[in-house]
Design a protein around this motif. Sequence first.
Motif, mmCIF file in Angstrom:
data_model
loop_
_atom_site.group_PDB
_atom_site.id
_atom_site.type_symbol
_atom_site.label_atom_id
_atom_site.label_comp_id
_atom_site.label_asym_id
_atom_site.label_seq_id
_atom_site.Cartn_x
_atom_site.Cartn_y
_atom_site.Cartn_z
ATOM 1 N N VAL A 41 8.050 0.461 18.992
ATOM 2 C CA VAL A 41 8.355 1.632 18.189
ATOM 3 C C VAL A 41 9.287 1.290 17.036
ATOM 4 O O VAL A 41 10.234 1.995 16.764
ATOM 5 C CB VAL A 41 8.936 2.750 19.067
ATOM 6 C CG1 VAL A 41 7.840 3.413 19.836
ATOM 7 C CG2 VAL A 41 9.973 2.219 20.015
ATOM 8 N N LEU A 42 8.999 0.212 16.369
ATOM 9 C CA LEU A 42 9.756 -0.133 15.169
ATOM 10 C C LEU A 42 9.212 0.671 13.995
ATOM 11 O O LEU A 42 8.009 0.860 13.872
ATOM 12 C CB LEU A 42 9.603 -1.630 14.878
ATOM 13 C CG LEU A 42 10.242 -2.145 13.597
ATOM 14 C CD1 LEU A 42 11.740 -2.027 13.675
ATOM 15 C CD2 LEU A 42 9.854 -3.573 13.353
ATOM 16 N N ARG A 43 10.113 1.167 13.163
ATOM 17 C CA ARG A 43 9.670 1.878 11.974
ATOM 18 C C ARG A 43 10.138 1.112 10.760
ATOM 19 O O ARG A 43 11.319 0.803 10.641
ATOM 20 C CB ARG A 43 10.229 3.291 11.949
ATOM 21 C CG ARG A 43 9.880 4.056 10.699
ATOM 22 C CD ARG A 43 10.401 5.464 10.791
ATOM 23 N NE ARG A 43 10.477 6.064 9.464
ATOM 24 C CZ ARG A 43 11.376 6.976 9.130
ATOM 25 N NH1 ARG A 43 12.250 7.387 10.014
ATOM 26 N NH2 ARG A 43 11.389 7.484 7.915
ATOM 27 N N LEU A 44 9.208 0.798 9.874
ATOM 28 C CA LEU A 44 9.556 0.118 8.631
ATOM 29 C C LEU A 44 9.278 1.075 7.482
ATOM 30 O O LEU A 44 8.191 1.635 7.386
ATOM 31 C CB LEU A 44 8.714 -1.143 8.440
ATOM 32 C CG LEU A 44 8.873 -2.251 9.470
ATOM 33 C CD1 LEU A 44 7.835 -3.321 9.225
ATOM 34 C CD2 LEU A 44 10.246 -2.860 9.398
ATOM 35 N N VAL A 45 10.268 1.270 6.635
ATOM 36 C CA VAL A 45 10.044 2.042 5.423
ATOM 37 C C VAL A 45 9.744 1.045 4.318
ATOM 38 O O VAL A 45 10.576 0.209 3.974
ATOM 39 C CB VAL A 45 11.284 2.894 5.070
ATOM 40 C CG1 VAL A 45 11.057 3.625 3.771
ATOM 41 C CG2 VAL A 45 11.551 3.874 6.173
ATOM 42 N N LEU A 46 8.532 1.103 3.801
ATOM 43 C CA LEU A 46 8.099 0.120 2.814
ATOM 44 C C LEU A 46 8.065 0.761 1.438
ATOM 45 O O LEU A 46 7.480 1.828 1.257
ATOM 46 C CB LEU A 46 6.703 -0.399 3.154
ATOM 47 C CG LEU A 46 6.538 -1.044 4.521
ATOM 48 C CD1 LEU A 46 5.082 -1.333 4.785
ATOM 49 C CD2 LEU A 46 7.349 -2.310 4.609
ATOM 50 N N LYS A 47 8.711 0.105 0.490
ATOM 51 C CA LYS A 47 8.599 0.535 -0.903
ATOM 52 C C LYS A 47 7.545 -0.357 -1.535
ATOM 53 O O LYS A 47 7.715 -1.585 -1.575
ATOM 54 C CB LYS A 47 9.935 0.377 -1.608
ATOM 55 C CG LYS A 47 9.977 1.000 -2.978
ATOM 56 C CD LYS A 47 11.344 0.760 -3.598
ATOM 57 C CE LYS A 47 11.431 1.394 -4.949
ATOM 58 N NZ LYS A 47 12.677 0.998 -5.625
ATOM 59 N N LEU A 48 6.471 0.254 -1.979
ATOM 60 C CA LEU A 48 5.327 -0.523 -2.428
ATOM 61 C C LEU A 48 5.064 -0.306 -3.905
ATOM 62 O O LEU A 48 5.327 0.765 -4.458
ATOM 63 C CB LEU A 48 4.067 -0.119 -1.656
ATOM 64 C CG LEU A 48 4.094 -0.288 -0.139
ATOM 65 C CD1 LEU A 48 2.846 0.303 0.450
ATOM 66 C CD2 LEU A 48 4.222 -1.736 0.231
ATOM 67 N N ASP A 49 4.556 -1.377 -4.526
ATOM 68 C CA ASP A 49 4.013 -1.265 -5.872
ATOM 69 C C ASP A 49 2.583 -1.755 -5.761
ATOM 70 O O ASP A 49 2.343 -2.960 -5.699
ATOM 71 C CB ASP A 49 4.834 -2.133 -6.834
ATOM 72 C CG ASP A 49 4.279 -2.069 -8.235
ATOM 73 O OD1 ASP A 49 3.413 -1.215 -8.485
ATOM 74 O OD2 ASP A 49 4.704 -2.880 -9.080
ATOM 75 N N GLY A 50 1.643 -0.818 -5.699
ATOM 76 C CA GLY A 50 0.288 -1.221 -5.367
ATOM 77 C C GLY A 50 0.284 -1.713 -3.939
ATOM 78 O O GLY A 50 0.632 -0.979 -3.029
ATOM 79 N N GLU A 51 -0.085 -2.982 -3.772
ATOM 80 C CA GLU A 51 -0.052 -3.544 -2.429
ATOM 81 C C GLU A 51 1.126 -4.480 -2.242
ATOM 82 O O GLU A 51 1.248 -5.125 -1.209
ATOM 83 C CB GLU A 51 -1.356 -4.288 -2.148
ATOM 84 C CG GLU A 51 -2.449 -3.391 -1.640
ATOM 85 C CD GLU A 51 -3.584 -4.182 -1.039
ATOM 86 O OE1 GLU A 51 -3.358 -4.833 -0.020
ATOM 87 O OE2 GLU A 51 -4.674 -4.173 -1.635
ATOM 88 N N ARG A 52 1.961 -4.593 -3.245
ATOM 89 C CA ARG A 52 3.113 -5.499 -3.141
ATOM 90 C C ARG A 52 4.279 -4.792 -2.465
ATOM 91 O O ARG A 52 4.576 -3.638 -2.770
ATOM 92 C CB ARG A 52 3.551 -5.950 -4.537
ATOM 93 C CG ARG A 52 2.468 -6.685 -5.285
ATOM 94 C CD ARG A 52 2.763 -8.156 -5.312
ATOM 95 N NE ARG A 52 1.643 -8.876 -5.922
ATOM 96 C CZ ARG A 52 1.393 -10.155 -5.712
ATOM 97 N NH1 ARG A 52 2.178 -10.840 -4.903
ATOM 98 N NH2 ARG A 52 0.395 -10.746 -6.284
ATOM 99 N N VAL A 53 4.934 -5.509 -1.593
ATOM 100 C CA VAL A 53 6.087 -4.953 -0.904
ATOM 101 C C VAL A 53 7.334 -5.233 -1.734
ATOM 102 O O VAL A 53 7.670 -6.390 -1.989
ATOM 103 C CB VAL A 53 6.240 -5.573 0.493
ATOM 104 C CG1 VAL A 53 7.429 -4.970 1.214
ATOM 105 C CG2 VAL A 53 4.984 -5.375 1.310
ATOM 106 N N LEU A 54 7.986 -4.178 -2.196
ATOM 107 C CA LEU A 54 9.216 -4.363 -2.964
ATOM 108 C C LEU A 54 10.426 -4.348 -2.036
ATOM 109 O O LEU A 54 11.354 -5.121 -2.211
ATOM 110 C CB LEU A 54 9.365 -3.267 -4.018
ATOM 111 C CG LEU A 54 8.261 -3.213 -5.067
ATOM 112 C CD1 LEU A 54 8.525 -2.073 -6.022
ATOM 113 C CD2 LEU A 54 8.163 -4.517 -5.842
ATOM 114 N N ARG A 55 10.397 -3.419 -1.088
ATOM 115 C CA ARG A 55 11.492 -3.370 -0.126
ATOM 116 C C ARG A 55 10.919 -3.072 1.254
ATOM 117 O O ARG A 55 9.872 -2.425 1.380
ATOM 118 C CB ARG A 55 12.500 -2.269 -0.496
ATOM 119 C CG ARG A 55 13.301 -2.566 -1.720
ATOM 120 C CD ARG A 55 14.728 -2.111 -1.537
ATOM 121 N NE ARG A 55 15.370 -2.726 -0.384
ATOM 122 C CZ ARG A 55 16.532 -2.299 0.118
ATOM 123 N NH1 ARG A 55 17.132 -1.267 -0.419
ATOM 124 N NH2 ARG A 55 17.088 -2.903 1.154
ATOM 125 N N CYS A 56 11.596 -3.545 2.243
ATOM 126 C CA CYS A 56 11.137 -3.337 3.616
ATOM 127 C C CYS A 56 12.372 -3.031 4.446
ATOM 128 O O CYS A 56 13.178 -3.909 4.728
ATOM 129 C CB CYS A 56 10.425 -4.594 4.090
ATOM 130 S SG CYS A 56 10.222 -4.704 5.835
#
Lengths: 386, 239
Positions: A41-56
Motif C-alpha cells: 500500500v505504498l502511494r507515490l505522487v508523481l509529477k509528470l510531464d508527458g510520460e517523464r517523471v519530474l518528481r516522485c
Amino acid sequence: MTVEVSSLKELVEQASGDDRSPDTQEYFVNMGPQHPSTHGVLRLVLKLDGERVLRCIPVLGYIHRSIEKISEHMNYMNCVHLTDRMDYLSSIMNNWAVSKAVEEAAGIEVNSRIQYIRTIFAELERIQSHQLWWGVLGMDLGAFTPFLYGIRDREVLNDVMEETVGARLTMNYVLPGGLMADIHPNFVHRVKEFIKYFRPKLDEYDDLLTNNVIIQERLRNVGILSPQTAVQYGATGPVLRGSGVAFDLRKDHPYGVYDQADFEVPVGTIGDSWDRYWVRVEEMRQSLNIVEQLLDNIPPGDFLVKKLNSKIKIPEGRYYSQLETARGVLGVFIASDKKDEPYRLHYRSPNFNNLWCLEPMIKGDYIASLIGAMSSLDLVIPDIDR
Amino acid sequence: MGIVTDKLPGALEKVPGGNVLVTRFDEIINWARASSLWPLTFGTSCCAIEMLMATGGPRHDLARFGAEVARPSPRQADLLILAGTIVKRMAPRLRTLYEQMAEPRYVIATGACTISGGPFIYHSYTTVRGADEIIPVDVYVPGCPPRPEQLFHGLLTLQKMIKEGETIREPGVRRKPVISALPEGITLEDIQGEMKELLVKENVVDVQHAVDKLKWPSGLNEQSSGKSGANESGAGDGT
C-alpha cells in the motif's frame, strides 16, 4: 483535393488561443495505495510531464500499525513477535536483530550452536526472500512465468524450514537467549538436498530472466543511483552494494558465525537496476555457499541458554544493535529504564531509507522505467511504515 | 424438454406427453458465480504473500477453484480477499474499493488482523479492530497468516454460501457470515484428500439435488399429478 497540413504548434494555437503553449503540461498522478506493482500500500505522487517523471513523492502511513508504540507496553520476549510482521520476508533476521540487541544489552551469552543455527536460518531466509523478489520482478516487468518458477522453488525451501519452525511465513523462531525449538533431525539432510536441487535452478533463472534481452533492455542504464547519493540517503543492502559500495555487515562487522564462513560480497558497477538485480541473484549463490560450509559444523549443545523468562531486565541506558537483513541494515535502538519493558524501542528499517532513493534514481526518466526501478529496490511496505 | 413459463422464474414445466427437465436457473447462476470468482489484488501486509502469491503459485494453484484471475482494478473483481492489517488511514480507501466493485461482491477476511486486529489489538492507535467495522464480511479465515490450504477452505465455504444463498427471487439476501476454521488435529494430507474429492464433486451441477430442493407450489403439484394442459390460472407461485 488538397489537405493543408499545419504544424502542431499552429494547431494548438488555433484551438486554444494565445495563452496556451504547445508544450505538454505538468500534471500529478497518484500511484497507489491500491496498485499491483507497488507491492503493498505504498502511494507515490508523481509529477509528470508527458510520460517523464519530474518528481516522485512517496506518501506513507497506509499500513502504519504503531509497532514501536505497542512494544513499549510489552516485555522483551513479546516484542520479538511483532517484528515478524514488519519485514515479513526476512522474519528470522528481524527476530534475530531484536534478540541480539536484548542479549547485548542484558549481557546474555549464547552458545555457538545457537549462533550456527541462527546464521543458517538467516541465510536460508535470505534465499527465500530473493526467490520471491526474483519472481515478482519478472511479474512487474510483464512476464508471469518467472513468478511461477520463483514460487516453485520457494515452496521447496519453505517445506524444509517449516519442519523445524512450524510456520510458513511469520516464523517467530529466534528469541532472546536462544531459539524456539531445536532443529528437526531431518533438517541437515533436507537442506543438503535443497542445495543440490537449487544450484542448477539458479542457472535456469539465468537462462530465463538474466540473459533475456527484454529484461536487460528494461533494467540496464535505468534508475542509476550514484554511490554518493546512495550513501547520502542511507541506503543499505543490495541497493547500496549495487551502486558499488562494498558495505556488508556480515563481512565488515561479523555477527553470528559469519566470520567462520568464506563468502564474497557481490558489488555492482554503475548502480542501475541491472546491478541491483545481479547483486541479488549473486547473493543467492553466496548464501548457498555459506549454508553449505556451516551445515556440517553445527556443534552440539542446548538450543536455549537458560529457561525462558519473560522478565528480562536491561540496565538503564541506550543500546543500539544492527544486522544485515535481506534488504539491508536493520538497526534496533533500545532505551531502557531498568524495567522489563522498553522505554522506547525504535527500528531503523532498511526499506525506509531505500525508498527515498527512488526519486534521485528515476528523475527525468519514463514512468515505465519507474516500475522496474522500484521493483529492483525490493520494497516491503509494512517495514517502512511499521 | 420443457417450456419456460412466466409464473415461476427459471422453472421449466412439464410438456404434456413429453419428458421433463426441471431445474432452477438459480442453481446454474449461483454455480457459475461460485466457480469463477475474480479476486481483487488487495494485499496490505504479510498475509498478501500467503494469500495472493503462494496461492497463485504452482504448488497451491488457486486456478483449481476457478479464482485465479486476480484483477488489480476493483471494477473487474467480485471477490475481495482482505490480506493484511487495515489501519485507519487505509480504511476509507478500502471502503471506496469495496463500493467500486460490481455486485454481487463477496469478501473473505483472512488473518487475525482483519478479523479482530490480531497482534495489534491492544495499545495501537492506528489499527482498525476488524475489517467488518468498515465493510461486510462473508467468510472469516483465521490464522497469522493462514496457510494457503486454509484460504481454500474459506473459498470453498464461500462457494457453498453462494450456491445456497442468493436466489433470483430474493436478490441480495445472503447467508450470515461464517468462520472457516479448520478443525483441530487435521493433517495436510486430510485437507488435500478432501479437496480432491470436493473439486470433483463441486464442479458438477447436481440437477437432481436442485429438483429435490425445489419446493413445488401446490398448483404445480396437482398439475404434475395428472391434470393435463398448461396451467392458466397461474395460482400458486411463490414458495
